[in-house]
Design a protein around this motif. Sequence first.
Motif, PDB file in Angstrom:
ATOM      1  N   ILE A  42       8.662  58.743 -71.072  1.00 42.33           N
ATOM      2  CA  ILE A  42       9.602  57.651 -70.839  1.00 42.33           C
ATOM      3  C   ILE A  42      10.897  58.281 -70.330  1.00 42.33           C
ATOM      4  CG2 ILE A  42      10.969  55.812 -71.902  1.00 42.33           C
ATOM      5  CD1 ILE A  42       8.671  55.383 -73.854  1.00 42.33           C
ATOM      6  N   GLY A  43      11.313  57.888 -69.136  1.00 44.70           N
ATOM      7  CA  GLY A  43      12.466  58.512 -68.506  1.00 44.70           C
ATOM      8  C   GLY A  43      13.718  57.675 -68.628  1.00 44.70           C
ATOM      9  N   PHE A  44      14.762  58.286 -69.180  1.00 47.26           N
ATOM     10  CA  PHE A  44      16.085  57.653 -69.253  1.00 47.26           C
ATOM     11  C   PHE A  44      17.047  58.329 -68.266  1.00 47.26           C
ATOM     12  CE2 PHE A  44      14.204  56.665 -73.355  1.00 47.26           C
ATOM     13  CZ  PHE A  44      14.680  55.398 -73.657  1.00 47.26           C
ATOM     14  N   GLY A  45      16.482  59.017 -67.264  1.00 51.57           N
ATOM     15  CA  GLY A  45      17.319  59.852 -66.421  1.00 51.57           C
ATOM     16  C   GLY A  45      17.947  59.161 -65.231  1.00 51.57           C
ATOM     17  N   VAL A 368       8.564  64.845 -77.734  1.00 53.45           N
ATOM     18  CA  VAL A 368       8.248  63.411 -77.804  1.00 53.45           C
ATOM     19  C   VAL A 368       8.162  62.737 -76.436  1.00 53.45           C
ATOM     20  CG1 VAL A 368       9.091  63.076 -80.154  1.00 53.45           C
ATOM     21  CG2 VAL A 368      10.701  62.897 -78.240  1.00 53.45           C
ATOM     22  N   ASP A 369       8.120  63.529 -75.364  1.00 59.98           N
ATOM     23  CA  ASP A 369       7.934  62.966 -74.023  1.00 59.98           C
ATOM     24  C   ASP A 369       9.011  61.936 -73.665  1.00 59.98           C
ATOM     25  OD1 ASP A 369       5.624  64.400 -73.176  1.00 59.98           O
ATOM     26  OD2 ASP A 369       4.399  63.157 -74.507  1.00 59.98           O
ATOM     27  N   VAL A 370      10.250  62.268 -73.958  1.00 61.55           N
ATOM     28  CA  VAL A 370      11.385  61.427 -73.572  1.00 61.55           C
ATOM     29  C   VAL A 370      12.330  62.274 -72.729  1.00 61.55           C
ATOM     30  CG1 VAL A 370      13.428  60.177 -74.389  1.00 61.55           C
ATOM     31  CG2 VAL A 370      11.236  59.891 -75.566  1.00 61.55           C
ATOM     32  N   ALA A 371      12.677  61.768 -71.551  1.00 57.81           N
ATOM     33  CA  ALA A 371      13.541  62.506 -70.631  1.00 57.81           C
ATOM     34  C   ALA A 371      14.951  61.938 -70.669  1.00 57.81           C
ATOM     35  CB  ALA A 371      12.992  62.433 -69.211  1.00 57.81           C
ATOM     36  N   VAL A 372      15.908  62.798 -71.023  1.00 54.47           N
ATOM     37  CA  VAL A 372      17.332  62.445 -71.016  1.00 54.47           C
ATOM     38  C   VAL A 372      18.058  63.497 -70.175  1.00 54.47           C
ATOM     39  CG1 VAL A 372      17.163  61.391 -73.304  1.00 54.47           C
ATOM     40  CG2 VAL A 372      17.885  63.782 -73.098  1.00 54.47           C
ATOM     41  N   VAL A 373      19.294  63.193 -69.764  1.00 52.04           N
ATOM     42  CA  VAL A 373      20.059  64.130 -68.949  1.00 52.04           C
ATOM     43  C   VAL A 373      21.119  64.792 -69.836  1.00 52.04           C
ATOM     44  CG1 VAL A 373      21.373  64.488 -66.835  1.00 52.04           C
ATOM     45  CG2 VAL A 373      19.733  62.606 -66.971  1.00 52.04           C
ATOM     46  N   PRO A 374      21.135  66.135 -69.899  1.00 53.82           N
ATOM     47  CA  PRO A 374      22.094  66.823 -70.768  1.00 53.82           C
ATOM     48  C   PRO A 374      23.511  66.787 -70.214  1.00 53.82           C
ATOM     49  CG  PRO A 374      20.826  68.418 -69.517  1.00 53.82           C
ATOM     50  CD  PRO A 374      20.226  67.067 -69.228  1.00 53.82           C
ATOM     51  N   GLY A 375      24.472  66.942 -71.112  1.00 46.94           N
ATOM     52  CA  GLY A 375      25.878  66.871 -70.744  1.00 46.94           C
ATOM     53  C   GLY A 375      26.322  67.910 -69.740  1.00 46.94           C
ATOM     54  N   GLU A 376      25.629  69.040 -69.669  1.00 48.12           N
ATOM     55  CA  GLU A 376      26.004  70.072 -68.707  1.00 48.12           C
ATOM     56  C   GLU A 376      26.004  69.558 -67.274  1.00 48.12           C
ATOM     57  OE1 GLU A 376      24.460  72.342 -72.277  1.00 48.12           O
ATOM     58  OE2 GLU A 376      24.006  70.465 -71.249  1.00 48.12           O
ATOM     59  N   SER A 381      29.002  70.788 -72.472  1.00 49.15           N
ATOM     60  CA  SER A 381      27.782  70.619 -73.242  1.00 49.15           C
ATOM     61  C   SER A 381      28.070  69.797 -74.494  1.00 49.15           C
ATOM     62  CB  SER A 381      27.227  71.991 -73.630  1.00 49.15           C
ATOM     63  OG  SER A 381      26.033  71.868 -74.375  1.00 49.15           O
ATOM     64  N   GLY A 382      26.995  69.266 -75.090  1.00 46.31           N
ATOM     65  CA  GLY A 382      27.147  68.560 -76.358  1.00 46.31           C
ATOM     66  C   GLY A 382      26.943  67.064 -76.263  1.00 46.31           C
ATOM     67  N   PHE A 383      26.470  66.592 -75.103  1.00 46.50           N
ATOM     68  CA  PHE A 383      26.298  65.161 -74.889  1.00 46.50           C
ATOM     69  C   PHE A 383      24.982  64.928 -74.143  1.00 46.50           C
ATOM     70  CE2 PHE A 383      30.725  66.279 -75.041  1.00 46.50           C
ATOM     71  CZ  PHE A 383      31.297  65.318 -75.858  1.00 46.50           C
ATOM     72  N   ILE A 384      24.479  63.698 -74.195  1.00 41.36           N
ATOM     73  CA  ILE A 384      23.340  63.318 -73.371  1.00 41.36           C
ATOM     74  C   ILE A 384      23.625  61.960 -72.739  1.00 41.36           C
ATOM     75  CG2 ILE A 384      21.588  64.654 -74.600  1.00 41.36           C
ATOM     76  CD1 ILE A 384      20.745  62.063 -76.043  1.00 41.36           C
ATOM     77  N   ARG A 385      23.205  61.821 -71.488  1.00 37.67           N
ATOM     78  CA  ARG A 385      23.297  60.519 -70.827  1.00 37.67           C
ATOM     79  C   ARG A 385      21.930  59.888 -70.799  1.00 37.67           C
ATOM     80  NH1 ARG A 385      23.800  59.037 -64.492  1.00 37.67           N
ATOM     81  NH2 ARG A 385      21.540  59.176 -64.784  1.00 37.67           N
ATOM     82  N   MET A 386      21.896  58.593 -71.118  1.00 38.16           N
ATOM     83  CA  MET A 386      20.658  57.831 -71.061  1.00 38.16           C
ATOM     84  C   MET A 386      20.926  56.531 -70.321  1.00 38.16           C
ATOM     85  SD  MET A 386      19.312  58.458 -74.987  1.00 38.16           S
ATOM     86  CE  MET A 386      17.770  57.570 -74.751  1.00 38.16           C
TER      87      MET A 386
END
Length: 410
Positions: A42-45, A368-376, A381-386
Motif C-alpha cells: 500500500i503506497g502513501f508516497g 508490513v508492505d507500506v510505503a511512506v516517504v522519509p523526512g530526508e 530526518s525524523g519525519f515521514i510524509r504520507m
Amino acid sequence: MSNSRPAQHRRVSERVSAIAESATLAVDSKAKALKAAGRPVIGFGAGEPDFPTPDYIVEAAVEAARDPRNHRYSPTPGLPELRKAIAEKTVRDSGYPAEPENVLVTNGGKQAVYEAFATLVDPGDEVIIPAPYWTTYPEAVKLAGGVPVEVFAGPEQDYLVTVQQLEDALTENTKVLLFVSPSNPTGSVYPPEQIRAIGEWAAEKGIWVITDEIYEHLTYDDAEFASIASVPELKDRVVILNGVAKTYAMTGWRVGWMVAPADIVKAAANLQSHATSNVNNVAQRAALAAVTGDLSAVDEMKKAFDRRRRTIVSMLNEIDGVECPTPKGAFYVYADVRPLLGRTLKTESGEVTPTTSAELAEAILEAVDVAVVPGEAFGPSGFIRMSYALGDDDLVEGVTRLQTFLGKES
C-alpha cells in the motif's frame, strides 16, 4: 565535489550527476514494482488524487483531438484562449492583476518550477526555502546555479516559518524567497495575516518571491487560501506557479503555468522554446475546460480528502511515538517520528534499530508492505510524509499495519 577526470572521460556531466533523484517518485515506483511482483504493498508516497479526471474535461480533450488545428505547432507561451483564462483565474483567486502576456503555459508544474529559477537565479544567488519543502525545489535551484538556504519550522510551530526566521537567513546574496501555502509536504496553511507580513518583508528587502499555489483549492476546516501575490508591493517581483494536476485530478495531463511580470514570462518562454516548445495542444484544451469550468467536481473530491484526512490523523496519533499535526490543506500528513528512532523493531528478517527516518521507512516497507516517504526527502530526518489521496479502504488497512508494527499507545 569536483570531478578531476578529464572531460572526455566523463560520461555524465557534473551538473546532472549532482541532481538527487525525486524521492517521492522513487518511493512510488518501488511500491508499484513490489506490487507488480505480487506483494500487497500500500503506497502513501505519490501526491496523486485517486479520482479520474472529470468527464467534461475528458470530453473537451476528445473533441480537441479531432480538430486538425490541434495537430500543429502552437505558440510556445500557450494557446491564447488558455493564457487569457489563466490570467482571469489568477485575478479571481490570487488577487494578482494578470493579463495574458503575464502567463506562460508549461509542461506540468515541474517545468514551471525549473523555468522560474532558471530565469531569475544566477550562479551564487541564494534562494530561501522554508523546510520541510517539496523535494524538487532545491534541485531546481542548484540546476540554475543557485544556493538553496533552508529555514526549518517544526511541528511545534505548525511547520510555518516566521518573518524573524527569514530575516535571520537573509544575506546580501539573497535573490529569491520560495513560498508555498498550502504546503507539500506538510499540509500546513499560512493564515492571511502571516502571508501579508512575509510578503511585505520580502518587498521591503527587495527580493523576489516565487509562490507555488498548486494546492490553492484544497483547504479544510477554517483555513483559507490567500496568495502572497496579492501583496501590492510585490507586484513587480513575484512569480506564481500553478497547474491543473492536483485540483482537477490531472497529474498525467502535464499542464502547468507561470504567472509573472511580462519580461520574466518572455525570458522563460524563450528558454522553453529551445527545450520543449508548446505544451501538447489537446492537453491545453483539456486544461482550458478545467480552468473555465466550475469547482463542483473539486468539491466532491475535497469531501473525500477531508474524510481521509481525519481518519489518518486520528489513527497515526494512536501509534506510540508518532505525533501527527492536523493538516489544513493539500492531501498530506507530515508525522513526527523522532521518538521512534533508536527503538528496536521486529521484522521477518530479524530485529532492526532505525536511527533515521529513511531507515524507518525501509523497515516499514520490509515488515508490513507500506510505503511512506522519509523526512530526508524534504529536509531534516525524523519525519515521514504520507499522502491520503488514496482509497479509504487502503488507507485504513495501511495505517492499521503501521499500528501493528510500531505499537499503539496503551
